[in-house]
Design a protein around this motif. Sequence first.
Motif, PDB file in Angstrom:
ATOM      1  N   SER A  80      -6.851  59.845  40.614  1.00  0.00           N
ATOM      2  CA  SER A  80      -6.152  58.581  40.402  1.00  0.00           C
ATOM      3  C   SER A  80      -7.094  57.643  39.667  1.00  0.00           C
ATOM      4  O   SER A  80      -8.223  57.418  40.100  1.00  0.00           O
ATOM      5  N   GLN A 139     -12.707  52.654  37.659  1.00  0.00           N
ATOM      6  CA  GLN A 139     -13.025  53.596  38.732  1.00  0.00           C
ATOM      7  C   GLN A 139     -12.037  54.756  38.694  1.00  0.00           C
ATOM      8  O   GLN A 139     -10.905  54.596  38.220  1.00  0.00           O
ATOM      9  N   ALA A 177      -8.063  53.901  38.349  1.00  0.00           N
ATOM     10  CA  ALA A 177      -7.796  52.498  38.674  1.00  0.00           C
ATOM     11  C   ALA A 177      -7.058  51.849  37.510  1.00  0.00           C
ATOM     12  O   ALA A 177      -7.258  52.237  36.352  1.00  0.00           O
ATOM     13  N   PRO A 178      -6.196  50.859  37.776  1.00  0.00           N
ATOM     14  CA  PRO A 178      -5.431  50.242  36.694  1.00  0.00           C
ATOM     15  C   PRO A 178      -6.306  49.721  35.547  1.00  0.00           C
ATOM     16  O   PRO A 178      -5.929  49.831  34.385  1.00  0.00           O
ATOM     17  N   TRP A 194      -3.564  50.358  33.068  1.00  0.00           N
ATOM     18  CA  TRP A 194      -2.552  49.294  32.950  1.00  0.00           C
ATOM     19  C   TRP A 194      -1.670  49.440  31.706  1.00  0.00           C
ATOM     20  O   TRP A 194      -0.459  49.457  31.785  1.00  0.00           O
TER      21      TRP A 194
END
Lengths: 158, 130
Positions: free
Chosen positions: B82, B89, B84-85, B40
Amino acid sequence: MSRVVLILSIVLLVGCSPDRPTPRSDLNGLLRQSVSSRRDPSLGSRWLASLGQRNGRERVELVDLQRRTPVPLPGLNRSDAQPISVSVSADGERLAVVQQRDDRTELLLYRRSVGAVQRLPLEPPGVPRSVSLDGQGKRLAVQVSRNGRWDVDLIRLP
Amino acid sequence: MISERSGRATVQLRRLSDGTVSPLPQLGRHQPHSSPSLSWNARYLAVITQRGGRRLAVVADRLNGRMHPLPLPGGRAPIRLSLAPDAQQLALQVTDQGQWRVELLDLSSMLEPDRPPGQALSTPAVGADP
């Protein structure tokens, strides 16, 4: 005595070892089911978007990781299109997709709550390859091929 | 994003508000880099690096300068990732018996969450009524 020392050493080693990533075995099993291949993962807060292949055809798929279920994406996957890249916003509401259709590579935005697909034009024109949405789904970075070189375009979304 | 630096694919972190490039001293080597992914607030940057001829996913913590290597069981190589924000994860694309798979890793025991801006914390303020 040596056995006691050995056990104590093992206990101390385990206690001092750094924390490690843990495979999500339950979800990894689910992700293997029903597809022959899966690629291009994109994680939201509780969502995983990816390209899954079934019966020789790739589709954009979204999984709700909390409920451990696939989520329908009506209107997104077309029989005449081949997805190339996908990215999901943190709340799972928006998906950005690069797909090939009719010899044309296009950039799309899909809003899940309304099931609407919007084509996003590139200015100046180019061929999109890979896409990444920000967490809020309000900004998009797309890798574009133009005149034989790679660019990264930033697009603000309403 | 990934850009060429001295002929090597190197991850670059650019602040969108003013275009400045933020230093990433932890990731100054182990190129080529690929598949960068941010949390984030850009506290964490996950990227695939190359070490000793093998690809290795790592997470760099920009707050404390730590690097977290994420070796995969069976010595498999990551292809894309990828984060997670909230950085709790990580999804990894790997090759398994000639097919691509996506595997999820739980990072919650390794990394503090990077919460979205403006999100209220559940811990009550000091002196607040229970």
